[in-house]
Design an enzyme around this catalytic site. Sequence first.
Site, mmCIF file in Angstrom:
data_model
loop_
_atom_site.group_PDB
_atom_site.id
_atom_site.type_symbol
_atom_site.label_atom_id
_atom_site.label_comp_id
_atom_site.label_asym_id
_atom_site.label_seq_id
_atom_site.Cartn_x
_atom_site.Cartn_y
_atom_site.Cartn_z
ATOM 1 N N ARG A 8 -5.508 -0.169 -10.231
ATOM 2 C CA ARG A 8 -6.930 -0.406 -10.915
ATOM 3 C C ARG A 8 -7.130 0.510 -12.075
ATOM 4 N NH1 ARG A 8 -10.118 -0.716 -5.645
ATOM 5 N NH2 ARG A 8 -7.778 -1.215 -4.967
ATOM 6 N N LYS A 26 1.644 6.930 1.372
ATOM 7 C CA LYS A 26 1.746 5.879 2.477
ATOM 8 C C LYS A 26 2.693 6.038 3.506
ATOM 9 C CE LYS A 26 1.568 2.200 -1.524
ATOM 10 N NZ LYS A 26 0.325 1.195 -0.909
#
Length: 461
Positions: A314, A240
């Site tokens: 996820r 990120k």
Amino acid sequence: MPVGFAAPDADSRPLHLIDAAGAEAFVAALSPMARRWIEAAGFTGKLGQFALLPGADGAPGAAVLGMGDTAARRRGRFHVARAMDRLPDGDWHIATDLPKAEAEEAALGALLSAYRFDRYKAGSAQKARLKAPKGVDAARLLAIAKGEVLTRDLINTPASDMGPEELEAAARAIARDFGATVEVTTGDDLIAANFPMIHAVGRASPRAPRLIDLRWGQGGPTLTLVGKGVCFDTGGLDIKPASSMGLMKKDMGGAATVLGLARTIMALALPLRLRVLIPAVENAVGGNAFRPQDILTSRKGLTVEVNNTDAEGRLVLADALAFADEEKPDLLISMATLTGAARVAVGPDLAPFYVDDDALAAAIGAGGAALADPVWRMPFWAPYEGLIEPGIADLDNAPGGGMAGSITAALFLRRFVTETPAYAHFDIYGWQPRAEPARPKGGVGQGARAILAALPGVLNL
């Protein structure tokens, strides 16, 4: 000041809640001295206006809070909490008759307004304490507030002091308090126990990944809560930028929220069997980190092509959900700070949730409205199923195109729940970006109260 109500038999001063339509009549009925005080304050009943009224000795003996009109009140919640930091030291009671739902919201807001995150810096405590209004279940509201305090504390704690091990310690502390059991699978044992994706996401960190499994209750219907416990998310090899990494201590907000909800359920001794599963990891950068285009085989046997290592939540949830699904609980709920797409869709204040069952959706929506916990139903939109099928593997963890990101993430998770008929997924934010009544800037629970209120009808408690 710890979160709590004033003692029922304590001497207390009145807090009057006056809307704009009733302000003139209220002021006219005051004593001449009190009228001079409130007129000097310019009180008109506008939402949030606050004024003190003199007692017999000239010291503040009462207070009044403006409640505006219906339109103004609809633009927020916990309005009575606006008064709590402005009331003088001591015990207070609401002197205005309120419908039960409004009295509960006022009381809960007063409790939550006392929250301070003071682990690292002492702050000014709230000086006033409110009596529980007549007709509300004070014990229930206090249990809800203490669950929310736990959630906020866990989210607000920086990753330096809230890694997978510390998250496990928090779960064990709750278990000790309420007689629950905890089993934890850690590090390379995750491979032997068939949790390959939890291990893959967490293996690059020196802080070992783990699956936390808490159980409580001896009888009744079964409820399983699964919370994303990514204690810090660098994004992995798809790292990120700094602007996106700044709030990643909150990426375990799903775990924090299910632990807070679990604490409330246990404190209320609800007649059900509760299970909490938390895949706790740190998504770090290292030579052994999982890579873009890796293909992982999940606990369920489905293969997953990794098209972005920053879509790791996820992956860990998938193994935990498959494990939960093997027991076929009566109700299975996952909670996660999963996608930025959800924030673009509904902003920070709403908790979007996905569910196929219309009755369950209606119960959750009604629960959110009843306990000032706004939620919004989103669709498991079947026509998008093809977006999560990359061709080279069964599933794609990060479909390209930049559209429907929250929906495709929810569809991905649903692939791992095939035996449990009642499943709901919450894509929460877990953060209050600016201070609002009863919600200081920082970590916040979302969806937990809505779920709690829905449980009696959904599980026939």
